[in-house]
Design an enzyme around this catalytic site. Structure first.
Site, mmCIF file in Angstrom:
data_model
loop_
_atom_site.group_PDB
_atom_site.id
_atom_site.type_symbol
_atom_site.label_atom_id
_atom_site.label_comp_id
_atom_site.label_asym_id
_atom_site.label_seq_id
_atom_site.Cartn_x
_atom_site.Cartn_y
_atom_site.Cartn_z
ATOM 1 N N LEU A 61 36.219 38.917 45.344
ATOM 2 C CA LEU A 61 34.962 39.248 44.996
ATOM 3 C C LEU A 61 35.212 40.867 44.772
ATOM 4 C CD1 LEU A 61 31.605 38.922 46.254
ATOM 5 C CD2 LEU A 61 32.066 40.841 45.049
ATOM 6 N N GLU A 63 35.955 43.602 41.398
ATOM 7 C CA GLU A 63 36.071 43.660 40.229
ATOM 8 C C GLU A 63 37.272 44.874 39.798
ATOM 9 O OE1 GLU A 63 33.254 44.025 41.677
ATOM 10 O OE2 GLU A 63 32.412 42.382 41.189
ATOM 11 N N GLN A 85 31.395 39.497 36.677
ATOM 12 C CA GLN A 85 30.528 38.356 36.795
ATOM 13 C C GLN A 85 29.034 39.046 36.166
ATOM 14 O OE1 GLN A 85 29.179 36.631 40.453
ATOM 15 N NE2 GLN A 85 30.611 34.939 39.749
ATOM 16 N N PHE A 86 28.800 40.277 36.233
ATOM 17 C CA PHE A 86 27.843 40.890 35.722
ATOM 18 C C PHE A 86 27.986 42.213 35.407
ATOM 19 C CE2 PHE A 86 25.482 37.611 38.209
ATOM 20 C CZ PHE A 86 24.575 37.185 37.445
ATOM 21 N N HIS A 132 22.383 43.546 39.373
ATOM 22 C CA HIS A 132 23.232 42.600 38.404
ATOM 23 C C HIS A 132 22.983 43.018 37.036
ATOM 24 C CE1 HIS A 132 23.027 40.487 42.228
ATOM 25 N NE2 HIS A 132 23.667 39.584 41.771
#
Length: 329
Positions: A61, A63, A85-86, A132
């Site tokens: 996790l 980015e 992911q977002f 998010h």
């Protein structure tokens, strides 16, 4: 035998990934939960089972690690497709996106072709937790060296994603959260390519043109259809790509209609709608019959889920903007 299938936008994205990985064994997919879980929204479902752990890779996790690893893979001759992911998490990777990905070709004087595609769902409408959802396309389009692609239909999601993966330059491919399962349509079977940088006339009209991108194209089309019952003829221009921007399509639409409403989900100040308005003023000022009107999110942080409906432009705000333009002499 049918040559199209009715798919959701999410299914179209998944189909493009399957086809591109089968076509080119240099294509690799990486990101958080993209392998065994098939992605948080299942956009990468089935890839791990079909192409194996060497080509579909779960990452930590982080980015920055995801995009940084994509840079290394691209410089080694592979074609990485990274998933954030977002989009709200992308600030954690901005040092890689803006400082590395966007500059590789310039910095290497063209010796490296950074064929990197970064996919990410963006915007709101599905009540995700704070941080998010976000709509950062204007900030990303402001970075020279990146292409920014934002499909509005299932067919375009497949065709534009395939073109993005095959493009020699880095592409940010932004997928609307609300569109994943909320947009469906006929999608060509097999190979399907849509050129980057060519806008699409989603609705034809004579009285005014709405310029939009991604999910708000769907909303603009609903407004256009509703106003047709009143005898108003409202066109909808889907930009498809913010960078490169189809200046000719914008100019042609403005020349034809004379009145323009630009719609975006991001906050207004510094947003990409302002760039569209500036382009119109520079390229086709004398065709305007009224000032260009913007409909945007508000200048506040992207809100929590329970307040999204008050933030995101809706059909009532778009309709009010259209009436305001049409009432201007």
């Amino acid at each position: 035998m049918s040559d199209t299938s009715e798919l959701t936008m999410l299914q179209a994205v998944n189909e493009a990934l399957h086809l591109e990985m089968a076509r080119d064994d240099r294509v690799v997919v990486l990101g958080q939960d993209v392998a065994r879980n098939g992605g948080v929204f299942r956009a990468t479902e089935g890839l791990f089972e079909k192409f194996g752990e060497d080509r579909v890779v779960d990452t930590p996790l982080s980015e920055g690690v995801i995009v940084g690893a994509a840079v290394g893979l691209a410089m080694s001759g592979l074609v990485p497709v990274a998933e954030i992911q977002f989009l709200g998490f992308s600030y954690q990777a901005m040092h890689q996106v803006a400082g590395q990905v966007a500059r590789l070709r310039y910095r290497s004087q063209g010796r490296f072709e950074p064929a990197i595609t970064i996919r990410s769902p963006f915007g709101g409408g599905v009540r995700t937790p704070e941080l998010h959802s976000d709509s950062l396309e204007g900030q990303l389009a402001n970075i020279p060296g990146l292409k920014v692609v934002m499909p509005a239909t299932a067919s375009d999601a497949k065709g534009l994603l395939s073109s993005s993966i095959r493009d020699p330059d880095p592409v940010l491919f932004l997928e609307p959260l609300r569109g994943y399962r909320g947009i469906r349509g006929d999608v060509p079977d097999g190979e399907h390519l849509v050129p980057l940088g060519e806008a699409r006339m989603a609705r034809r009209g004579d009285d005014l043109v709405i310029i939009a991108w991604s999910y708000l194209v769907e909303m603009a089309c609903r407004v256009s259809d509703a106003l047709a019952d009143e005898g108003l003829s409202v066109a909808v221009l889907d930009l498809r790509c913010l960078a490169p921007l189809d200046l000719a399509a914008i100019a042609a639409a403005v020349d034809h209609c004379g009145r323009v409403v630009v719609v975006e989900e991001a906050s207004q100040t510094g947003g990409f709608a302002g760039e569209v308005v500036a382009t119109i003023v520079e390229e086709c000022f004398w065709a305007l019959e009224a000032p260009v009107v913007r409909v945007s999110g508000f200048d506040v942080p992207y809100p929590v889920g329970m307040l999204e409906d008050a933030y995101v432009p809706d059909e009532a705000r778009i309709t009010a903007a259209i009436r305001r333009s049409l009432e201007t002499a």
